[in-house]
Scaffold this active site. Structure first.
Site, PDB file in Angstrom:
ATOM      1  N   SER A 196       0.972  -1.262   0.039  1.00 47.70           N
ATOM      2  CA  SER A 196      -0.017  -0.103  -0.021  1.00 47.70           C
ATOM      3  C   SER A 196       0.904   1.257  -0.123  1.00 47.70           C
ATOM      4  O   SER A 196       1.741   1.378  -0.793  1.00 47.70           O
ATOM      5  CB  SER A 196      -0.976  -0.001   1.308  1.00 47.70           C
ATOM      6  OG  SER A 196      -1.963   1.044   1.006  1.00 47.70           O
ATOM      7  N   ASP A 386      -9.422  -5.398  -5.542  1.00 51.04           N
ATOM      8  CA  ASP A 386      -9.108  -4.184  -4.817  1.00 51.04           C
ATOM      9  C   ASP A 386      -9.279  -2.932  -5.570  1.00 51.04           C
ATOM     10  O   ASP A 386      -8.837  -2.436  -6.535  1.00 51.04           O
ATOM     11  CB  ASP A 386      -7.579  -3.946  -4.321  1.00 51.04           C
ATOM     12  CG  ASP A 386      -6.956  -2.753  -3.675  1.00 51.04           C
ATOM     13  OD1 ASP A 386      -7.897  -2.306  -3.057  1.00 51.04           O
ATOM     14  OD2 ASP A 386      -5.645  -2.415  -3.654  1.00 51.04           O
ATOM     15  N   HIS A 443      -7.075  -5.566  -0.945  1.00 50.32           N
ATOM     16  CA  HIS A 443      -5.975  -4.472  -0.943  1.00 50.32           C
ATOM     17  C   HIS A 443      -4.402  -5.211  -0.140  1.00 50.32           C
ATOM     18  O   HIS A 443      -3.598  -5.132  -1.024  1.00 50.32           O
ATOM     19  CB  HIS A 443      -6.369  -3.324  -0.046  1.00 50.32           C
ATOM     20  CG  HIS A 443      -5.282  -2.435  -0.042  1.00 50.32           C
ATOM     21  ND1 HIS A 443      -4.993  -1.743  -1.273  1.00 50.32           N
ATOM     22  CD2 HIS A 443      -4.809  -1.795   0.969  1.00 50.32           C
ATOM     23  CE1 HIS A 443      -4.158  -0.971  -0.917  1.00 50.32           C
ATOM     24  NE2 HIS A 443      -3.944  -0.944   0.473  1.00 50.32           N
TER      25      HIS A 443
END
Length: 466
Positions: A196, A386, A443
């Site tokens: 991320s 995601d 994610h």
């Protein structure tokens, strides 16, 4: 005749006694360590509340002081299960910004432990179980609570405000000092890894390490490459979120075409404020997109404060918060007493949190472009469910790099006869990048498809095709 019930009872009593003894010793070690911040004070952890018996892996925790010891970075280090002194060292950074790497360690992401969501809590704490798909089956893994202020890391300078660039400089100093204190790993191949928002930090840190090596740093690192999952590299995610929502049938063709026409391909709310038609269309797209969880579109978005049914975010935060704030847990981990008032998984997310973070690297693609001139390996992977950081965003910035597909483009790879994802390998003859989707993952892909992600890493780290 042996009374088996008595033996079982006696075994449980002895195990609990050992746990209590270990926690007591850990507690006293923690109390003593608070007066000495000039070295890492690394400690081996053999027992953890919520896990039955002795940990089946080698866990060390400690602090490294940086910036004249004003910043104390907490870490968890887990040795590779086979050949720790020769095989790769993965240095893992969590996303956020401002998030502790603890969740990646114990929520079934890449660490050897996982919370047992379905079990009853004991003594007010969630139970832990082994994760059979831990990345420690492939490499040594060093988890860092970075930036300072995240997790158990703390600053003695209370006026300090962390930022992307400060985080990178502190992480580089941390790694140099950690390798000096652990010389047995000085020659191991090193990969900087994370997920991320950590993508911005990793790209910058890689250049910091390379520049340090070229400048003749006294602690030369055997840096081989980096690994990033569902990276957030720039601020253009919203554009691709709209495109992704259309691609997976959350948005109709008509609504998507209207959005493109009215907003001219720019879906940022601040832009829409000056365009009434665009603002109206974006409200309509939100009505379609908001009901699903953006980090994993196969689940409905839930009310975190009062979930009526299963809610991944709620249980993840509740379990982490309860476990990490327990005094016995902190004692077992050798956390220094009085250094933090409360453990937060991600700092700066609550209205009453004074923690601030300065995101001063708006776009890390230029750092990626510089990395393509180096003899490095990169593994970029994206869960294909995601919408928070869609795989389309990643493909867009990969196209800006000085690399071309090497061989088959977008081919499936398999695990146990099933498609694990779709992979493309890129190269410029010097730098090599592997991009793959993880089929059915969200994610933080290993949380949803841990077996597939371990297989991906095992093959890539061994220079084998996915």
């Amino acid at each position: 005749m042996i009374n088996m019930k008595f033996v079982t009872h006696l075994s449980l009593v002895l195990t609990m006694s050992l746990v209590s003894f270990a926690l007591s010793n850990n507690y006293h070690t923690t109390s003593n360590s608070n007066t000495n911040t000039s070295h890492s004070n690394s400690n081996t952890v053999r027992f953890l509340p919520g896990f039955p018996g002795i940990l089946p892996f080698n866990l060390q925790t400690g602090y490294i002081g940086v910036w004249e010891e004003q910043m104390q970075l907490f870490y968890y280090f887990i040795k590779y299960e086979n050949n720790p002194k020769t095989d790769p060292l993965l240095v893992w950074f969590a996303g956020g910004p401002g998030c502790s790497s603890f969740t990646d360690l114990v929520f079934g992401h890449i660490g050897p432990l996982s919370f047992n969501i379905s079990s009853q809590w004991e003594d007010g704490l969630p139970r832990l179980e082994s994760n059979p798909y831990s990345w420690t089956k492939v490499a040594n893994v060093l988890f860092i609570d970075s930036p300072v202020g995240a997790g158990f890391s703390y600053a003695t300078n209370k006026s300090y405000i962390p930022s992307d660039t400060n985080t990178v400089k502190q992480a580089y100093e941390f790694l140099k000092k950690w390798l000096i204190e652990h010389p047995e790993f000085a020659r191991n191949p090193i990969y900087i890894a994370g997920a991320s928002y950590a993508g911005r930090v990793i790209s910058t840190l890689m250049l910091e390490i390379i520049n340090g090596n070229e400048a003749g740093s006294e602690t030369r690192m055997n840096i081989q490459g980096y690994i990033i999952g569902n990276p957030v590299m720039d601020d253009f995610v919203s554009k691709h979120a709209i495109e992704y929502a259309h691609r997976i049938s959350i948005l109709s063709d008509e609504l998507y075409e209207s959005a493109k026409l009215s907003c001219h391909g720019d879906y940022e709310p601040i832009v829409a404020e000056g365009n009434a038609q665009c603002k109206e269309i974006l409200e309509a797209t939100s009505n379609c997109m908001d009901p699903v969880e953006e980090s994993f579109i196969l689940e409905s978005k839930c009310n975190v404060s009062t979930p009526e049914k299963w809610c991944r975010v709620y249980y993840r935060n509740r379990m982490s918060q309860s476990w990490a704030n327990d005094i016995n847990v902190q004692a077992a981990l050798h956390v220094r007493e009085g250094t933090i008032s409360e453990w937060f998984r991600c700092r700066g997310r609550r209205s009453d949190d004074e923690f601030k973070y300065n995101s001063d690297v708006d776009n890390s693609v230029s750092y990626q472009q510089n990395l393509t001139t180096e003899p490095l390996r990169a593994l970029i992977f994206s869960g294909d469910q995601d919408m928070l950081a869609p795989y389309m965003t990643t493909l867009a910035w990969i196209k800006k790099l000085n690399i071309v597909p090497n061989g088959d483009y977008w081919r499936p790879w398999f695990l146990n006869g099933q498609v694990g994802g779709y992979v493309t390998e890129y190269s410029n003859g010097n730098y090599n990048l592997t991009f793959t989707t993880i089929k059915g993952a969200g994610h933080i892909a290993p949380e949803y498809k841990s077996q597939e992600c371990l297989a991906m890493l095992q093959r890539w780290i061994a220079f084998s095709p996915l």
